[in-house]
Each structure stands twice: as C-alpha cells, then as structure tokens.
Design an enzyme around this catalytic site. Structure first.
Site, PDB file in Angstrom:
ATOM      1  N   GLY A 171       0.585  -4.993   0.976  1.00 22.57           N
ATOM      2  CA  GLY A 171      -0.617  -5.069   0.137  1.00 22.57           C
ATOM      3  C   GLY A 171      -0.360  -5.727  -1.212  1.00 22.57           C
ATOM      4  O   GLY A 171      -1.292  -6.259  -1.835  1.00 22.57           O
ATOM      5  N   ALA A 192       0.869  -1.174   0.000  1.00 22.60           N
ATOM      6  CA  ALA A 192       0.000   0.000   0.000  1.00 22.60           C
ATOM      7  C   ALA A 192       0.904   1.221   0.000  1.00 22.60           C
ATOM      8  O   ALA A 192       2.061   1.143   0.436  1.00 22.60           O
ATOM      9  CB  ALA A 192      -0.880  -0.022   1.234  1.00 22.60           C
ATOM     10  N   GLU A 239       4.677  -5.231   7.460  1.00 26.08           N
ATOM     11  CA  GLU A 239       3.927  -4.152   8.130  1.00 26.08           C
ATOM     12  C   GLU A 239       4.403  -3.854   9.547  1.00 26.08           C
ATOM     13  O   GLU A 239       4.303  -2.720  10.011  1.00 26.08           O
ATOM     14  CB  GLU A 239       2.424  -4.481   8.136  1.00 26.08           C
ATOM     15  CG  GLU A 239       1.728  -4.312   6.791  1.00 26.08           C
ATOM     16  CD  GLU A 239       1.820  -5.547   5.905  1.00 26.08           C
ATOM     17  OE1 GLU A 239       2.611  -6.465   6.198  1.00 26.08           O
ATOM     18  OE2 GLU A 239       1.099  -5.576   4.894  1.00 26.08           O
TER      19      GLU A 239
END
Ligand code: COA
Length: 260
Positions: free
Chosen positions: A112, A66, A135
């Site tokens: 992502g 992301a 993450e």
C-alpha cells in the site's frame, strides 16, 4: 483537526503530510487512512493549499504497506470493502485531484505504500529507497490500485515480474523503469519535491487541474482521452487565468494567476 498518525503542516501554499507511525514503519492502519482522507479532503478544498507533498516519518520508511495486523481476520467481503474504501477515499481521490500531489519516498515503499506513491502525480525517491509490491508473500495481490498503476508506469512485463516475484527494487532501478521521476540523496529529497511543486504552483491552477484530468483520461480504457483533452482545453479559454497568461506574455511581464 488533531491528527494522531500524521504530521500536517502548511507552508508557502504547500501542505506537507507526513505519515507518522515510525515504530510500525508508517504502515497504513484504518486510523491513518481515515486521517489521510481528512487531510487530503481539506487540502483539495482549501484555497491556501496549492499542492501537497506526502512523505513518511523517520529515515527508514515512506510506508511499509497496509497494516498487516489489521487485515489478518478479514473474509472475502471484508477484503472487498477494504479495497473499495481505499480506492475511493484515498488512492483515486489523490489521482483525480485538481492539485498536484508529490510523493517524497524516503525509504521502504511497499504494498500500500508503493500504491500510495503511485497514486501521486509525481514520485521522487531518495537513493536509499526500496520499492515493491510483496502481497503474494501474504497470499494476496495488491488491492489499492497497484496492478493497474504499476502496469501503466512500468509496462506489463515488469509489473508481472515485480508482483509475482515480490522482489524489492532499488531507487536506481525504479528510475530506470520509469516508476520514479527523480532520485536524490535523502537530504535533497524534500528540497527537490519543493522545487518541483513551487514551479507547478506558480502556473495557472485551473490549467494544472485540466492537465491532470486530461492526462488521467489518456490512461483509461473506458473514456476517450482526446475528447477529454478537447473539453478541458476549451474550458481553459473561459478562465481569467487564460486572459492573464496571454496578457502577461504580450506585455512581457510575469503572470499573476488567481485560479479563476
Ligand atoms: N504492517 C504492520 N506492521 C508493520 C508493517 C506492515 N505492513 N511493516 C512493518 N511493520 C512493523 C513490524 O511488525 C515491526 O513492528 P514491531 O517492532 O512491533 O514488531 C516494525 O514495523 C518494524 O519492522 P521490522 O520488520 O522489524 O523491520 P525490518 O527492518 O526488519 O524489516 C521490512 C523491514 C519493511 C522489510 C519488513 O518490516 C516488512 O517486510 N514489512 C512488511 C512489508 C509488506 O509485506 N507490506 C505489504 C503489506 S500488504
């Protein structure tokens, strides 16, 4: 539709979707996610599309996650909305589609990006690909289905190790863990995806959709996968494709399926 962040091309019933933000390693910003939603919605509805191949532009990345710059200012509610929107409009949409979607992983598939690949039905990686869910380095955990899909694909122990260490793994390791179906050279990546997809496209489309639904149900805790299989199996008997498939077999000819 005019796309700013995707290249979309339809050839021989295959829709090629290339995430095209090479300078940002194809990171998924809001505009790219919105275009991806539009392209997928079109692909799943259009009869001219039999299956989809998703890849990233350039030699370096499939999708490096992301877009970190865009979620820097989010609060708890913002984070929740980001995740729910992603699940609904992209990741679950792909997983539950009635048409096959193949991820052709041509480089980094991180955060992502790996979650996007894991939502696809089949994953093929080039031998230079690197995959991971990093993450926790940002003070986050995966929010687009990664904790569940990675656990299903590689098992709890490996998923915990990958997510907690944030380590990237090689394509060879990903193959060994069951995270990708095939590893090929970068030159062979799209041809391999095409070879598999063309095979699937030539099968009975409603049976393919039924298989996806039943296999997805098998991995869920809140539905009885056997009941879904029985219902989907039974529905197939009501299709023209079933009659065509059986007739073609008995008449020793190739079936011509219409998806009806
Ligand atoms: N979001 C936003 N921008 C990203 C990005 C992401 N997830 N991943 C890469 N980029 C951008 C970089 O900021 C850089 O932009 P700039 O040239 O304007 O500074 C550009 O893409 C190239 O990346 P760079 O880091 O310079 O390449 P590299 O070869 O040194 O490193 C990675 C490659 C993939 C290891 C590194 O980019 C990285 O760690 N990216 C973040 C991965 C991540 O944490 N993803 C999960 C997000 S939840």
């Amino acid at each position: 539709m005019d796309y700013q962040n995707l290249l979309v091309d339809n050839k021989e019933r295959v829709l090629y979707i290339t995430i095209n933000r090479e300078s940002k390693l194809n990171a998924l910003n809001a505009a790219t996610l919105a275009e991806l939603h539009a392209a997928l919605t079109y692909a799943f509805a259009d009869e001219k599309v039999g299956g989809i191949i998703i890849t990233g532009a350039g030699p370096k990345a499939f999708v490096a996650g992301a877009d970190i710059a865009e979620f820097a200012d989010l609060d708890v509610e913002g984070g929740r909305k980001l995740a729910i929107d992603g699940h609904t409009k992209i990741f679950n949409l792909i997983e539950n589609a009635g048409k096959p979607v193949i991820a052709a992983i041509n480089g980094f598939a991180l955060g992502g990006g790996l979650e996007l690949a894991m939502a696809c039905h089949i994953r093929i990686a080039s031998d230079n690909a690197k995959m991971g869910l990093p993450e926790v380095c940002l003070g986050l955990i995966p929010g687009y289905g990664g904790t569940k899909r990675l656990t299903r694909l590689v098992g709890k122990g490996k998923a915990l190790e990958m997510i907690m260490t944030a380590d990237m793994i090689t394509a060879a390791d990903a193959y060994q863990f069951g995270l990708v179906n095939h590893v090929v050279t970068p030159e062979e990546l799209i041809p391999k995806a095409e070879e598999i997809l063309q095979k699937i496209i030539n099968r009975a489309p409603l049976a393919i959709a039924a298989a996806i639904k039943a296999i997805n149900a098998a991995g869920q805790n809140d539905v009885n996968g056997y009941e879904t299989e029985i219902a989907e199996f039974a529905k197939c008997f009501g299709t023209d494709d079933f009659k065509e498939g059986v007739s073609a077999f008995l008449e020793k000819r190739k079936p011509s399926f219409k998806g009806k």
